[in-house]
Design a protein around this motif. Structure first.
Motif, PDB file in Angstrom:
ATOM      1  N   HIS A 174      47.270  26.057  -7.044  1.00 28.92           N
ATOM      2  CA  HIS A 174      47.019  27.469  -7.334  1.00 28.92           C
ATOM      3  C   HIS A 174      46.995  27.752  -8.838  1.00 28.92           C
ATOM      4  O   HIS A 174      46.679  28.874  -9.246  1.00 28.92           O
ATOM      5  N   ASP A 175      47.337  26.784  -9.656  1.00 28.30           N
ATOM      6  CA  ASP A 175      47.402  27.011 -11.099  1.00 28.30           C
ATOM      7  C   ASP A 175      46.082  27.501 -11.671  1.00 28.30           C
ATOM      8  O   ASP A 175      46.040  28.450 -12.467  1.00 28.30           O
ATOM      9  N   LEU A 176      44.986  26.838 -11.297  1.00 28.65           N
ATOM     10  CA  LEU A 176      43.677  27.179 -11.848  1.00 28.65           C
ATOM     11  C   LEU A 176      43.321  28.631 -11.546  1.00 28.65           C
ATOM     12  O   LEU A 176      42.873  29.370 -12.432  1.00 28.65           O
ATOM     13  N   LYS A 210      42.828  31.833 -14.224  1.00 28.37           N
ATOM     14  CA  LYS A 210      41.636  32.691 -14.224  1.00 28.37           C
ATOM     15  C   LYS A 210      42.040  34.161 -14.114  1.00 28.37           C
ATOM     16  O   LYS A 210      41.448  35.032 -14.777  1.00 28.37           O
ATOM     17  N   GLU A 211      43.040  34.449 -13.299  1.00 31.86           N
ATOM     18  CA  GLU A 211      43.495  35.835 -13.140  1.00 31.86           C
ATOM     19  C   GLU A 211      44.137  36.354 -14.416  1.00 31.86           C
ATOM     20  O   GLU A 211      43.916  37.508 -14.811  1.00 31.86           O
ATOM     21  N   VAL A 212      44.940  35.510 -15.092  1.00 35.57           N
ATOM     22  CA  VAL A 212      45.551  35.907 -16.370  1.00 35.57           C
ATOM     23  C   VAL A 212      44.458  36.241 -17.387  1.00 35.57           C
ATOM     24  O   VAL A 212      44.538  37.252 -18.103  1.00 35.57           O
ATOM     25  N   ILE A 268      42.729  39.639 -16.247  1.00 34.04           N
ATOM     26  CA  ILE A 268      43.577  40.837 -16.344  1.00 34.04           C
ATOM     27  C   ILE A 268      43.845  41.217 -17.801  1.00 34.04           C
ATOM     28  O   ILE A 268      43.785  42.390 -18.184  1.00 34.04           O
ATOM     29  N   HIS A 269      44.133  40.215 -18.624  1.00 33.37           N
ATOM     30  CA  HIS A 269      44.499  40.490 -20.028  1.00 33.37           C
ATOM     31  C   HIS A 269      43.299  40.405 -20.977  1.00 33.37           C
ATOM     32  O   HIS A 269      43.475  40.518 -22.186  1.00 33.37           O
ATOM     33  N   ARG A 270      42.101  40.189 -20.429  1.00 32.56           N
ATOM     34  CA  ARG A 270      40.880  40.081 -21.234  1.00 32.56           C
ATOM     35  C   ARG A 270      41.064  39.047 -22.357  1.00 32.56           C
ATOM     36  O   ARG A 270      40.784  39.302 -23.525  1.00 32.56           O
ATOM     37  N   ILE A 271      41.506  37.878 -21.976  1.00 31.77           N
ATOM     38  CA  ILE A 271      41.795  36.794 -22.919  1.00 31.77           C
ATOM     39  C   ILE A 271      40.496  36.222 -23.485  1.00 31.77           C
ATOM     40  O   ILE A 271      39.522  36.019 -22.761  1.00 31.77           O
ATOM     41  N   ASN A 272      40.463  35.967 -24.801  1.00 29.94           N
ATOM     42  CA  ASN A 272      39.309  35.289 -25.389  1.00 29.94           C
ATOM     43  C   ASN A 272      39.690  33.980 -26.087  1.00 29.94           C
ATOM     44  O   ASN A 272      38.846  33.325 -26.691  1.00 29.94           O
TER      45      ASN A 272
END
Length: 636
Positions: free
Chosen positions: A448-450, A454-456, A459-463
């Motif tokens: 479930h890590d992958l 992807k959700e992190v 949700i946080h709009r990571i770039n």
């Protein structure tokens, strides 16, 4: 030669941060093999040698006092290697934990294989097509030079250079390996010979791969293991120096292996490629430099037209030379005010337009220009200034996603690793003046890590994602990079116990890193511009004074050549020599010529150049030239 299973050879030149990460991955990958690791340092000045001695005492280190080039440095270690197999590995790579054992097993099971390369990924998790290449025959060279390979990337006819028709995930016999990773049978090297030292940089991998095939062995593309290749040198491919160095290497290859009509055709194509690519490089650089000036000139023209309409005035019937003079004064003042230096600062543009307007108004007074004309010029430059600000705002928004001049793209960083390593990453980012992480993820090493990563990101709009190398296997990092990469996402790795956070967004960008920021004046656009102008002015002054100076200069003919070359920007009167790289502009004098002492040691010269680069001012160059007038006829 059979005392070891594997000899890993890494040639390093001024990439300590990459080398450290590479050696950490190599240390894990050699487990299970009787291996030895060589690092050949080509006179780096960035602390690479000290870092290797401190962090990797098991490494066999060659600390050269000169830059021997890639071929000579590799041969230096190959001659001492005791492995059944020899691996030539670039320092800007990261290997998976089982890369070496997988390659070793394949070569053991396939005695017909003489050399092997693996699947290479860039710093964003994208496949690098140079992982497998075809022989650069005249047709292959023609297709690449004229863009057919790029137009038809999957074609077996047009893209033989990168063998685009062969699947990335299948093992194939190919022609050419990339020099970043060449896993070779020592027996094959004994038979076909070591790297050809005629090649200083570029082309030696093509030559050696070709000779391995000529020796009766297969050259294999083996995608069952992967490496990251940051392509640390790739940004130089837009430079004229790179074009000449790369295609000169191709010429050496053609003269060595082709003959008759084939050699003549190849020679013609390569020469044509040299001139075309050099021309494109010069044009691209010129367009990039001039485009902001042209846009501002257009804005000024529109501003003057709009000013005439607003004031209900006809455009003044000035001579074209007068208008050209006005535009040159405005744009010249903006240039020297720093309006085109990164990062964008609006006050520099306003200051430049103000200074230019004052000069033009003074000129208008001299020429008895009327009040109406001055009013028109004033309104025109204000409207033009608004337009200039507008296009800058639009460009800044497309690049960084916000309207605030001078502020870089907002980094929304997620760190993947244990709490301890996440905390260390945050401290390093703070020290480097970068943005603090906005999210963290501690993997549980489950299926479930992958999905959770992807959700992190969503949700946080990571770039930007930073992986902690102490907690994660390289194979896991590469897999996650491949699975989650997109055009707006960048990746970096924090190696174990390292002070660097390393990454690269694509194969077309130089690998970069977070570390403590040190200001180097010589790289500052303000000083770069002043150095360029001073260089040309000194050339003009020296030519004017040559009837007097020439009598104290022994090499008179070379002096005039130096003056002309420096006038047009081919040479620097003062520059880097002991720490010069492939794309450093040739210099006649160096900081080691300060004062009149001769014979500074290499170490002293390098140290003086470091200080020179850090504290550079235009007066430094002028002082060195004035103290060394008799040496201005030196050859570069």
């Amino acid at each position: 030669m059979g005392l070891k299973d594997l000899s890993v050879i890494i040639v390093n030149y001024n990439v300590s941060y990459f080398l450290e990460q590479c050696l950490l991955s190599v240390r894990k990958a050699v487990r299970g093999l009787n291996a030895e690791v060589f690092v050949v340092d080509n006179n780096s000045v960035d602390g690479s040698v000290e870092m290797v001695r401190r962090r990797f005492p098991e490494v066999i280190l060659f600390a050269n006092q000169d830059n021997l080039g890639f071929s000579k440095a590799n041969n230096q270690a190959i001659r001492q290697a005791k492995g059944k197999y020899v691996l030539l590995l670039n320092p800007d790579t990261v290997v998976e934990e089982d890369t070496f054992t997988r390659c070793f097993s394949y070569m053991e099971q396939h005695p017909e294989a003489g050399a092997l390369g693996v699947k290479m990924m860039d710093g964003a998790g994208k496949f690098l097509p140079e992982s497998k290449r075809g022989l650069p025959t005249p047709w292959v060279a023609f297709s690449k030079v004229f863009g057919l390979a790029a137009m038809f990337p999957k074609s077996a006819l047009f893209n033989q250079y990168h063998l685009g028709h062969l699947a990335h995930d299948q093992t194939h016999a190919i022609d050419i390996l990339a020099g970043a990773f060449m896993f070779m049978r020592s027996e094959a090297l004994q038979k076909v010979g070591l790297l050809d030292e005629t090649f200083f940089m570029y082309g030696e991998d093509i030559d050696l791969s070709y000779r391995v095939k000529q020796g009766g062995y297969q050259v294999i593309y083996f995608p069952e293991t992967r490496i990251i290749h940051y392509k640390g040198e790739s940004t130089r491919k837009t430079s004229v120096n790179y074009v000449f160095m790369f295609y000169r290497a191709m010429m050496i290859f053609a003269e060595k292996h082709f003959s008759g009509r084939q050699a003549r055709v190849y020679s013609f194509l390569i020469r044509l490629a040299i001139y075309l690519r050099a021309l494109l490089a010069i044009v691209a650089r010129g367009v990039k430099a001039l485009l902001p000036l042209l846009l501002d000139g257009l804005c000024l023209g529109l501003g003057l037209f709009a000013g005439a309409q607003m004031l209900d005035l006809p455009m003044p019937a000035l001579q074209s030379k007068t208008w050209i003079t006005y535009f040159v004064v405005w744009l010249g003042a903006a240039l020297f005010s720093g309006a085109y230096d990164p990062p964008t600062r609006l006050y520099r543009l306003v200051r430049g337009m103000l200074v230019g307007s004052i000069l033009i108004m003074a000129f208008s007074n001299v020429t008895n220009a009327g009040f109406t004309q001055k009013k028109h010029l004033l309104v025109g430059v204000l409207v033009g200034l608004a337009a200039m600000t507008g296009w800058r705002l639009f460009w800044h928004w497309t690049q960084f996603g916000h309207w605030r001049f001078g502020e870089p793209k907002v980094k929304r960083i997620a760190v993947v690793g244990s709490q301890k390593e996440v905390t260390r990453a945050g401290a390093l980012l703070k020290q480097a003046g970068a943005h603090a992480p906005v999210a963290q993820f501690e993997p549980q090493y489950t299926a479930h890590d992958l999905q959770q990563i992807k959700e992190v990101i969503q949700i946080h709009r990571i770039n930007e994602v930073i992986f902690c190398g102490k907690d994660l296997a390289v194979s896991q990092i590469i897999e996650w990079m491949v699975q989650i990469h997109n055009s707006s996402l960048e990746f970096k790795i924090l190696p174990e116990n390292s002070a660097y956070i390393i990454g690269s967004s694509s194969k077309n960008t130089r690998g970069d890193y977070y570390a403590l920021h040190i200001e180097v004046n010589l790289l500052n656009p303000y000083h770069v511009r002043n150095k360029m102008v001073l260089n040309s002015l000194m050339s003009v002054g020296l030519l004017l004074l040559s009837p007097v100076l020439i009598w104290q200069i022994p090499e008179k003919k070379q002096f005039f050549k130096n003056c002309l070359a420096s006038l047009v920007g081919l040479y620097h009167w003062v520059g880097l020599k002991a720490t010069a790289t492939a794309d450093t502009r040739p210099a006649i004098l160096s900081p080691a010529d300060q004062g009149r002492k001769k014979g500074a040691t290499d170490a002293t010269a390098r140290q003086m150049e470091v200080v020179y680069a850090k504290d550079y001012t235009a007066w430094t160059d002028l002082s060195i030239v004035l103290k060394n007038l008799s040496r201005l006829g030196r050859s570069v």
